[in-house]
Scaffold this motif. Structure first.
Motif, short mmCIF file in Angstrom:
data_model
loop_
_atom_site.label_atom_id
_atom_site.label_comp_id
_atom_site.label_asym_id
_atom_site.label_seq_id
_atom_site.Cartn_x
_atom_site.Cartn_y
_atom_site.Cartn_z
N LEU A 266 0.66 -1.15 -0.21
CA LEU A 266 -0.12 -0.07 -0.04
C LEU A 266 0.78 1.23 0.05
N GLN A 324 -13.31 9.07 -5.79
CA GLN A 324 -12.38 8.42 -6.03
C GLN A 324 -10.99 8.79 -7.01
N TRP A 330 -7.79 6.17 -1.47
CA TRP A 330 -7.66 4.54 -1.62
C TRP A 330 -6.76 4.38 -0.59
N ALA A 334 -7.92 2.78 4.14
CA ALA A 334 -7.40 1.41 3.93
C ALA A 334 -6.16 1.24 5.16
N THR A 346 -10.44 -5.26 0.39
CA THR A 346 -10.35 -4.41 -1.20
C THR A 346 -8.81 -4.08 -1.50
N ASN A 350 -7.56 -1.31 -4.21
CA ASN A 350 -6.87 -0.14 -3.92
C ASN A 350 -5.75 -0.13 -4.42
#
Length: 377
Positions: A266, A324, A330, A334, A346, A350
């Protein structure tokens, strides 16, 4: 210049010649995390200043006052006999909640009528309002059960505790997963740190890009190599900055149940998207000051549209589509989900969205950067 020379140049510029870039990268998020972490360290709101107006002074009103005093969410400041005095205290913000017990309180109860208790709250702060509202409802429900059990025990000479269970046979048990104390620090602080971190990325890459537009010494250097090294160096530094945030968050008591792999993926995707967006935006503007002004204007909308404080699901369809388009949409939620639960259903979605954003912004930013730096050379 060789790739190694370009890397050394970028690191020297970031940490020696223009140290504010390192401060932007590593200082913005950590400063917010520490500052707001200390501010929200208690985690939950308790002892909300409360005044009780007792116009009756009977055993029943004293029982209700005792329950107000026993509830840790409310802090009983004073018991007064005049409703006007309670309203004045509320208006002057000496208290944030007022409980008004009317003069006919016990009379209505004993005659089988519904007694009215007024809860007045200062609604300027929705956090204290929601907590005090919940506390008020719980106090009244507990009073009703205790009163009914006591009256039944007096009439039947039965056991009050046993009668309480018969009168109110169902008890509600609350179990909150992931954030059991409903701590505001765990809810809010990581999002602020992410917003500050993103701004730090923008300012750092923006300073680096604008510096090259003003630097005639780059003549003879491969433009493509220069761009790739610049983005690569700041991408790695951004991931390290995110790692520092994770370490500090854990030291502040914010649980980190996520796997290193999930957080690493991430962080890599978000850093790529944010650095690429910074490259694109800084390449558009003629000077660094213009870019800084624009990036500051971007930060707050990005945080709000990111759905961190107001759920994306509660936004209208058009706003959801707009939201978005922000990398924060995103990333911030998260990170909180991974920190608190250790799982994000998700995650792959993401990562894909952030990577696509990064590719688009990197492509546009590269095209503008290479054309503008041609003018320097």
């Amino acid at each position: 210049m060789s790739i190694l020379s370009l890397i050394r140049r970028e690191l020297a510029n970031a940490f020696l010649h223009d140290a504010r870039r390192a401060i932007f990268l590593f200082g913005a998020a950590t400063a917010y995390l520490i500052l707001f972490g200390i501010l929200y360290y208690p985690g939950v709101v308790k002892e909300i200043p409360t005044v009780v107006c007792d116009e009756e002074h009977t055993a029943y009103s004293r029982l209700l006052i005792r329950q107000v005093d026993d509830d840790e969410r409310l802090g009983l400041v004073r018991v007064v006999a005049d409703e006007g005095e309670a309203r004045d205290m509320l208006r002057q913000k000496e208290v944030y909640a007022a409980v008004i017990i009317p003069a006919d309180f016990s009379h209505d109860i004993l005659n089988g009528r519904s007694a009215k208790v007024l809860f007045m709250l200062n609604g300027a702060n929705i956090i204290t309002t929601n907590i005090a509202t919940t506390a008020g409802n719980d106090i009244v429900n507990t009073f009703n059960t205790r009163f009914a059990a006591r009256q039944a025990a007096l009439r039947t000479s039965g056991d009050e505790q046993m009668l309480k269970k018969r009168i109110s046979p169902v008890e509600t048990t609350l179990r909150v997963l992931n954030n059991p104390t409903q701590s505001y620090m765990m809810f809010f602080v990581t999002g602020l740190a992410m917003a500050a971190m993103q701004q730090g990325f923008f300012l750092a890459i923006g300073a680096a890009v604008q510096c090259d537009f003003r630097n005639p010494e780059l003549k003879g250097t491969s433009k493509g190599k220069l761009l790739v090294v610049k983005v690569g160096v700041y991408w790695v530094l951004s991931i390290l900055s995110f790692g520092l945030v994770c370490v500090l968050a854990r030291l502040l008591g914010i649980p980190d149940r996520a796997s290193i792999q999930s957080l690493g993926l991430l962080a890599g995707a978000f850093s790529f998207a944010a650095i690429s967006l910074g490259l694109f935006a800084s390449s558009i503007f003629h000077n660094e000051l213009q870019f800084v002004r624009a990036s500051v204007m971007y930060t707050v909308p990005a945080f709000i549209f990111g759905g961190y404080t107001w759920p994306l699901e509660a936004m209208d369809p058009v706003t959801q589509v707009v939201a978005q388009a922000f990398p924060m949409a995103w990333m911030s939620n998260a990170v909180r989900e991974l920190f608190l639960s250790g799982h994000l259903a998700t995650l792959s979605h993401n990562l894909t969205a952030l990577t696509v954003m990064g590719v688009i912004f990197f492509s546009l930013g590269s095209w503008i950067f290479l054309h503008k730096i041609d003018g320097v050379k």
